[in-house]
Write a protein that holds these residues in place. Structure first.
Motif, PDB file in Angstrom:
ATOM      1  N   MET A   1     -17.383  71.094  76.621  1.00 38.98           N
ATOM      2  CA  MET A   1     -16.794  70.337  77.715  1.00 38.98           C
ATOM      3  C   MET A   1     -15.865  69.269  77.144  1.00 38.98           C
ATOM      4  N   ILE A   2     -14.706  69.139  77.729  1.00 30.94           N
ATOM      5  CA  ILE A   2     -13.772  68.087  77.329  1.00 30.94           C
ATOM      6  C   ILE A   2     -13.823  66.987  78.394  1.00 30.94           C
ATOM      7  N   TYR A   3     -14.104  65.783  77.942  1.00 36.95           N
ATOM      8  CA  TYR A   3     -14.213  64.642  78.829  1.00 36.95           C
ATOM      9  C   TYR A   3     -12.822  64.059  79.109  1.00 36.95           C
ATOM     10  N   LYS A   4     -12.632  63.604  80.326  1.00 38.76           N
ATOM     11  CA  LYS A   4     -11.401  62.900  80.674  1.00 38.76           C
ATOM     12  C   LYS A   4     -11.466  61.512  80.039  1.00 38.76           C
ATOM     13  N   VAL A   5     -10.363  61.062  79.449  1.00 35.15           N
ATOM     14  CA  VAL A   5     -10.320  59.752  78.793  1.00 35.15           C
ATOM     15  C   VAL A   5      -9.481  58.801  79.633  1.00 35.15           C
ATOM     16  N   ILE A   6     -10.049  57.643  79.913  1.00 34.61           N
ATOM     17  CA  ILE A   6      -9.393  56.611  80.721  1.00 34.61           C
ATOM     18  C   ILE A   6      -9.226  55.362  79.857  1.00 34.61           C
ATOM     19  N   PHE A   7      -8.021  54.818  79.813  1.00 33.55           N
ATOM     20  CA  PHE A   7      -7.769  53.541  79.142  1.00 33.55           C
ATOM     21  C   PHE A   7      -7.994  52.426  80.155  1.00 33.55           C
ATOM     22  N   SER A   8      -8.908  51.509  79.878  1.00 27.64           N
ATOM     23  CA  SER A   8      -9.053  50.331  80.734  1.00 27.64           C
ATOM     24  C   SER A   8      -7.836  49.434  80.521  1.00 27.64           C
ATOM     25  N   ASP A   9      -7.623  48.488  81.412  1.00 28.26           N
ATOM     26  CA  ASP A   9      -6.524  47.531  81.240  1.00 28.26           C
ATOM     27  C   ASP A   9      -6.679  46.766  79.934  1.00 28.26           C
ATOM     28  N   GLU A  10      -7.919  46.409  79.614  1.00 28.03           N
ATOM     29  CA  GLU A  10      -8.197  45.668  78.375  1.00 28.03           C
ATOM     30  C   GLU A  10      -7.892  46.523  77.146  1.00 28.03           C
ATOM     31  N   ALA A  11      -8.225  47.811  77.214  1.00 23.31           N
ATOM     32  CA  ALA A  11      -7.934  48.709  76.088  1.00 23.31           C
ATOM     33  C   ALA A  11      -6.429  48.825  75.874  1.00 23.31           C
ATOM     34  N   THR A  12      -5.684  48.961  76.955  1.00 24.21           N
ATOM     35  CA  THR A  12      -4.228  49.051  76.850  1.00 24.21           C
ATOM     36  C   THR A  12      -3.657  47.776  76.244  1.00 24.21           C
ATOM     37  N   SER A  13      -4.128  46.645  76.734  1.00 23.00           N
ATOM     38  CA  SER A  13      -3.646  45.346  76.257  1.00 23.00           C
ATOM     39  C   SER A  13      -3.967  45.130  74.778  1.00 23.00           C
ATOM     40  N   THR A  14      -5.198  45.400  74.381  1.00 25.22           N
ATOM     41  CA  THR A  14      -5.577  45.162  72.991  1.00 25.22           C
ATOM     42  C   THR A  14      -4.949  46.187  72.046  1.00 25.22           C
ATOM     43  N   PHE A  15      -4.735  47.407  72.522  1.00 25.87           N
ATOM     44  CA  PHE A  15      -4.060  48.429  71.721  1.00 25.87           C
ATOM     45  C   PHE A  15      -2.637  47.985  71.403  1.00 25.87           C
ATOM     46  N   GLU A  16      -1.923  47.508  72.421  1.00 22.51           N
ATOM     47  CA  GLU A  16      -0.554  47.031  72.224  1.00 22.51           C
ATOM     48  C   GLU A  16      -0.511  45.779  71.354  1.00 22.51           C
ATOM     49  N   SER A  17      -1.466  44.889  71.558  1.00 22.65           N
ATOM     50  CA  SER A  17      -1.516  43.651  70.773  1.00 22.65           C
ATOM     51  C   SER A  17      -1.713  43.944  69.282  1.00 22.65           C
ATOM     52  N   ILE A  18      -2.611  44.845  68.962  1.00 22.65           N
ATOM     53  CA  ILE A  18      -2.835  45.199  67.557  1.00 22.65           C
ATOM     54  C   ILE A  18      -1.599  45.874  66.990  1.00 22.65           C
ATOM     55  N   GLY A  19      -0.948  46.727  67.773  1.00 26.07           N
ATOM     56  CA  GLY A  19       0.298  47.353  67.330  1.00 26.07           C
ATOM     57  C   GLY A  19       1.368  46.323  67.018  1.00 26.07           C
ATOM     58  N   GLN A  20       1.470  45.292  67.847  1.00 25.62           N
ATOM     59  CA  GLN A  20       2.457  44.227  67.610  1.00 25.62           C
ATOM     60  C   GLN A  20       2.117  43.435  66.342  1.00 25.62           C
ATOM     61  N   TYR A  80     -16.588  61.596  81.834  1.00 27.52           N
ATOM     62  CA  TYR A  80     -15.404  60.842  81.414  1.00 27.52           C
ATOM     63  C   TYR A  80     -15.773  59.859  80.310  1.00 27.52           C
ATOM     64  N   ILE A  81     -14.739  59.389  79.627  1.00 28.45           N
ATOM     65  CA  ILE A  81     -14.878  58.349  78.612  1.00 28.45           C
ATOM     66  C   ILE A  81     -13.903  57.245  78.991  1.00 28.45           C
ATOM     67  N   GLU A  82     -14.393  56.022  79.026  1.00 30.94           N
ATOM     68  CA  GLU A  82     -13.513  54.886  79.289  1.00 30.94           C
ATOM     69  C   GLU A  82     -13.374  54.084  78.009  1.00 30.94           C
ATOM     70  N   LEU A  83     -12.137  53.974  77.543  1.00 27.95           N
ATOM     71  CA  LEU A  83     -11.870  53.119  76.389  1.00 27.95           C
ATOM     72  C   LEU A  83     -11.924  51.684  76.877  1.00 27.95           C
ATOM     73  N   LEU A  84     -12.797  50.894  76.292  1.00 22.70           N
ATOM     74  CA  LEU A  84     -13.017  49.521  76.757  1.00 22.70           C
ATOM     75  C   LEU A  84     -12.038  48.540  76.129  1.00 22.70           C
ATOM     76  N   PHE A  85     -11.949  48.563  74.796  1.00 20.48           N
ATOM     77  CA  PHE A  85     -10.998  47.689  74.104  1.00 20.48           C
ATOM     78  C   PHE A  85     -10.919  48.063  72.634  1.00 20.48           C
ATOM     79  N   PHE A  86      -9.856  47.595  72.002  1.00 19.48           N
ATOM     80  CA  PHE A  86      -9.670  47.742  70.555  1.00 19.48           C
ATOM     81  C   PHE A  86      -9.974  46.382  69.946  1.00 19.48           C
TER      82      PHE A  86
END
Length: 96
Positions: A1-20, A80-86
């Motif tokens: 089974m392949i789980y659907k992956v959801i990026f939380s707002d916090e995960a998106t924000s911290t992912f971009e912040s670490i990239g910067q 599903y899997i929810e990415l919480l934060f980086f």
């Protein structure tokens, strides 16, 4: 089974912040490597969500190491899997 992956707002924000932070310190090449490795791990956990260590007594929250300096925390739901934060591992430790 392949789980659907959801990026939380916090995960998106911290992912971009670490990239910067990576881009400011090194270059676009390292940012691309960070993103590539992150997406690869997301793909792996979508197929095998329990492959990384559970936190504390709650097996639904897990911590995936992306790099020695960065981890990703995620929640495993029924289908599903929810990415919480980086997390930049060089920061003060967190306790969840």
């Amino acid at each position: 089974m392949i789980y659907k992956v959801i990026f939380s707002d916090e995960a998106t924000s911290t992912f971009e912040s670490i990239g910067q932070q990576i881009q400011a310190k090194w270059s676009e090449r390292e940012v691309n490597e960070f993103r590539k490795k992150s997406y690869s791990i997301v793909e792996m956990i979508s197929k095998h969500p329990l492959m990384f260590k559970a936190l504390g007594n709650d097996p639904s929250v897990r911590k995936a190491f992306i790099h020695k300096n960065c981890s990703m925390f995620y929640f495993v739901g029924d289908n599903y899997i929810e990415l919480l934060f980086f997390w930049d591992n060089r920061q003060d430790p967190i306790f969840i």
